[in-house]
Design an enzyme around this catalytic site. Structure first.
Site, PDB file in Angstrom:
ATOM      1  N   GLU A 188       0.818  -1.210   0.000  1.00  0.00           N
ATOM      2  CA  GLU A 188       0.000   0.000   0.000  1.00  0.00           C
ATOM      3  C   GLU A 188       0.855   1.265   0.000  1.00  0.00           C
ATOM      4  O   GLU A 188       0.810   2.082   0.929  1.00  0.00           O
ATOM      5  CB  GLU A 188      -0.968  -0.010   1.187  1.00  0.00           C
ATOM      6  CG  GLU A 188      -1.953  -1.165   1.135  1.00  0.00           C
ATOM      7  CD  GLU A 188      -2.940  -1.172   2.295  1.00  0.00           C
ATOM      8  OE1 GLU A 188      -4.033  -1.733   2.138  1.00  0.00           O
ATOM      9  OE2 GLU A 188      -2.600  -0.605   3.364  1.00  0.00           O
ATOM     10  N   GLU A 196      -6.573  -7.699  -0.913  1.00  0.00           N
ATOM     11  CA  GLU A 196      -7.227  -7.745   0.395  1.00  0.00           C
ATOM     12  C   GLU A 196      -8.709  -7.445   0.189  1.00  0.00           C
ATOM     13  O   GLU A 196      -9.068  -6.335  -0.200  1.00  0.00           O
ATOM     14  CB  GLU A 196      -6.620  -6.716   1.357  1.00  0.00           C
ATOM     15  CG  GLU A 196      -5.145  -6.924   1.645  1.00  0.00           C
ATOM     16  CD  GLU A 196      -4.578  -5.861   2.587  1.00  0.00           C
ATOM     17  OE1 GLU A 196      -5.392  -5.126   3.216  1.00  0.00           O
ATOM     18  OE2 GLU A 196      -3.348  -5.751   2.685  1.00  0.00           O
TER      19      GLU A 196
END
Length: 710
Positions: free
Chosen positions: A151, A313
């Site tokens: 991320e 995710e």
């Protein structure tokens, strides 16, 4: 050319952290994953201190055992490089790697993403751990690919360490060549900001007015993006060299990062982290917000990078850190609904986050599939249902593409400039939500496309209609490209504050909307912000009877009206919200579609259309509201692709993934009540295997995928 994941069948998996659990649990975990039809796990992205417990000492025993066991159970593995969380020995020995706030406060060890991309020492140590990992695991039979870092630009997307200031100067020297060019680009003649030595130049710093030089602020964001990409390149270069047979991705998308450029330069495909309940925490200010359904807009943006992507995710439970982000538990069926939301929008590989909820640390309330007790629960049951379904239909869906004739247009420069410039930035979110919500309610699929230097007219002509709401920064090249799109049959819709800035963010000394003025055939003779005591003007459609003034129609009423039948201009009063451009018609080909019906500019054009070549250019002098969009949808003739054979209520999202000869029509019920579906022809629901006709009920949070031959 977009880069997509390439699979023969959809893959289902889960994020797993063997370092968090006793080794005695691993085998049972892997066995149960396989029983759920899971075939892939992601590991390692936060395990630097496991791989390198002290500087220069590497230990892979724990993960060797975990990967060998995963392979025994037929699980494929995505290995993460652990550079999002540097170990304590690193930050203690090399404090220069830490990030710093704009105020000069150093972020300390104890969370994650507390490093800066510019530190030569951090880059060196990241390169070393990446090389050690890839050398060790390049031939492991379980590993199929790599996720670099985790991320990028999440948690924080600004960087002010001393190394960042120095790297910014070097970036500016490469971009501009001289201080004279930099001073010109930044307009430093204003307020006596002229620089005479490179050492005087910094990233933005606190100012008395809390408003930095806007051109400096824009370049700062461009630099942060380029710097993050150069940081990621260190790792991808090593993996390409060392493990050329394994693919590379990373998960995003976050602020101040050109994820398109990142993917094109470095990755095999892009990955996304899908948490639809973020949209329930920040639902927007409009009536009847879309909530978790609004997440489809984020997934559409991801699809613009990789038409087929990985969800690294996928939310599988209630979410929350110990100090923030409170999310309710998914209601029965919602986790499955969100899974198919991601798949509809292009996910061909999907991993739930996470296998089991952490019992320690900041994320003890960020729940996974399994609860702390590790016993069966309803989320596991839903995952099992999804696993069975994808095992049956995943081969037919893999590689199919989302279908849309309408696209919302974005670009990074306007997004970044609009963070500081409140005269155009806030309009975009308002307008995008209005368009997306109305198109959703009327079951008209929509894409997101980013305008980039590589964009061609062929890219644009994939769509019949483009919505480019508030592109304040507009280049002559982009205007020329859009003109070709219109001339060859496309329709484009602009909103207020279009085309008055150049690439540096300087205001143009020409009538607005600048480079697209000739395309639209109008100029802006006057304008006003709508705020405080300055009200929005009422709109009057030129082909409608005058209406009595009334309060703005609620968004919910507008959606329900437009979903059940076309919105009538006699029924709905529309207001020109947020900003009003007062238009002057400059070309005899221009038709005035609506005028302002109140305020000092009453009677002046508010919405115009110009037919040019085979297409049309529309200009609307305000931010788009749902009632206005509802009327525009009708006037543009936008129709649902299933209107001839399906009747759907507003609470159901429609989307289509198609191959050469077949279409898979997704129906997703975001409501907590059953949705009535009316079919006008016999159709197969591939999930249930049933042939459906006439009227059927889609349960709360239910999903259907209807098979249709082209």
């Amino acid at each position: 050319m977009s880069k997509s994941i390439k699979l023969q069948a959809l893959q289902l998996g889960v994020c797993y952290y063997p370092e968090h659990w006793p080794e005695s649990l691993w085998e049972d975990d892997f066995r149960r994953m396989r029983e759920l039809h899971m075939s892939v796990i992601r590991v390692g992205e936060f395990a630097w201190s496991i791989f390198e417990p002290e500087e220069g000492v590497f230990c892979f025993d724990l993960f060797d055992r975990a990967l060998d066991l995963a392979h025994k159970y037929g699980l494929q593995v995505i290995m993460g490089t652990p550079t999002a969380t540097p170990p304590a020995w690193l930050t203690q020995r090399y404090p220069e790697v830490l990030n710093v706030s704009q105020d000069g406060v150093t972020y300390q060890h104890g969370a994650r993403r507390h490093y800066n991309y510019s530190s030569p020492k951090y880059r060196e140590l990241c390169a070393r751990i990446t090389r050690e990992l890839t050398e060790h695991y390049k031939d492991h039979p379980a590993i199929i690919g790599w996720q670099i870092d985790n991320e990028l630009n999440c948690e924080i997307n600004v960087f002010y360490a001393e190394a960042d200031h120095q790297a910014f100067r070097e970036w500016l020297q490469a971009r501009y060549g001289s201080l004279d060019e930099l001073n010109q680009a930044w307009g430093t003649v204003f307020w006596n900001q002229t620089y005479t030595a490179w050492e005087q130049v910094h990233l933005t710093r606190p100012t008395v007015s809390d408003s930095p030089n806007p051109h400096q602020a824009l370049d700062e964001k461009r630099f942060i993006s380029d710097n993050a990409i150069s940081f990621a390149k260190i790792q991808t270069d090593i993996i390409r060299e060392t493990a050329p047979n394994q693919w590379i991705t990373t998960n995003g998308m976050f602020g101040h990062l050109d994820s398109h450029e990142l993917t094109e330069q470095l990755l095999d495909f892009f990955s996304f982290d899908s948490y639809p309940q973020f949209s329930t925490i920040f639902p927007g200010s409009e009536d009847n917000p879309l909530l978790d359904r609004a997440w489809s807009l984020h997934l559409s943006g991801t699809r613009s990078i990789s038409p087929n992507f990985c969800v690294m995710e996928q939310q599988s439970g209630p979410g929350g850190w110990v100090n923030r982000i409170e999310m309710a538990s998914p209601r029965p069926g919602q986790m499955r609904l969100w899974t198919y939301q991601s798949i509809l929008h292009g996910a061909d590989m999907l991993l739930y986050f996470r296998w089991r909820t952490a019992t320690v640390g900041t994320e003890i309330y960020w729940h996974g599939l399994n609860d702390y007790h590790n016993r069966p629960n309803r989320r596991i049951q839903e995952a099992a249902q999804v696993g069975r379904e994808l095992a049956a239909v995943g081969g037919a869906l893999a590689g199919t593409k989302f279908q849309a004739d309408v696209a919302i247009v974005r670009d990074y420069d306007n997004q970044w400039d609009g963070e500081l410039d409140k005269w155009h930035g806030p309009l975009t979110g308002m307008s995008e939500r209005a368009w997306f919500k109305q198109l959703q309610a009327q079951h008209i699929p929509v894409d997101v496309i980013y305008m980039r230097s590589q964009t061609t007219v062929e890219d644009l002509l994939r769509y019949r209609t483009l919505i480019y709401p508030h592109a304040a920064m507009m280049t002559a090249d982009t205007a020329e490209l859009l003109a070709k799109f219109v001339e060859q049959g496309g329709r484009i819709v602009f909103g207020a504050r279009t085309g008055y800035k150049n690439k540096q963010g300087h205001c143009l000394m020409e009538p607005m909307p600048g480079p697209v003025a000739s395309l639209c055939g109008v100029t802006v003779e006057d304008f006003t912000l709508v705020k405080g005591t300055v009200p929005a003007a009422r709109l009057k459609w030129t082909d409608a009877e005058p209406m009595a003034a009334s309060a703005p129609v609620s968004a919910e009423a507008a959606i329900l009206a437009s979903a059940s039948r076309p919105v009538s201009v006699e029924e709905t009063v529309c207001w020109a919200e947020a900003f009003n451009d007062i238009l002057q018609v400059e070309n005899p080909d221009v038709e005035t579609v609506a005028v302002y019906a109140s305020e000092y500019y009453e009677g002046k054009p508010a919405l115009t259309r110009r037919k040019i070549g085979l297409g049309e250019a529309w200009y609307y002098g305000a931010a788009f509201s749902e009632p206005v969009v509802g009327e525009l949808v009708r006037r543009l003739g936008l129709k649902s692709p299933v209107e001839k054979w399906l009747v759907l209520p507003p609470q159901v999202e429609l989307g289509i993934r198609a191959a050469d000869r077949t279409e898979h029509v997704f129906l997703l019920n975001y409501g907590n009540t059953p949705a009535e579906i009316q079919l006008k022809q016999m159709t197969l629901d591939v999930l249930s295997g049933e042939m459906l006709n006439h009227t059927v009920q889609l349960p709360p949070y239910g999903v259907m995928i209807l098979l249709k031959e082209k």
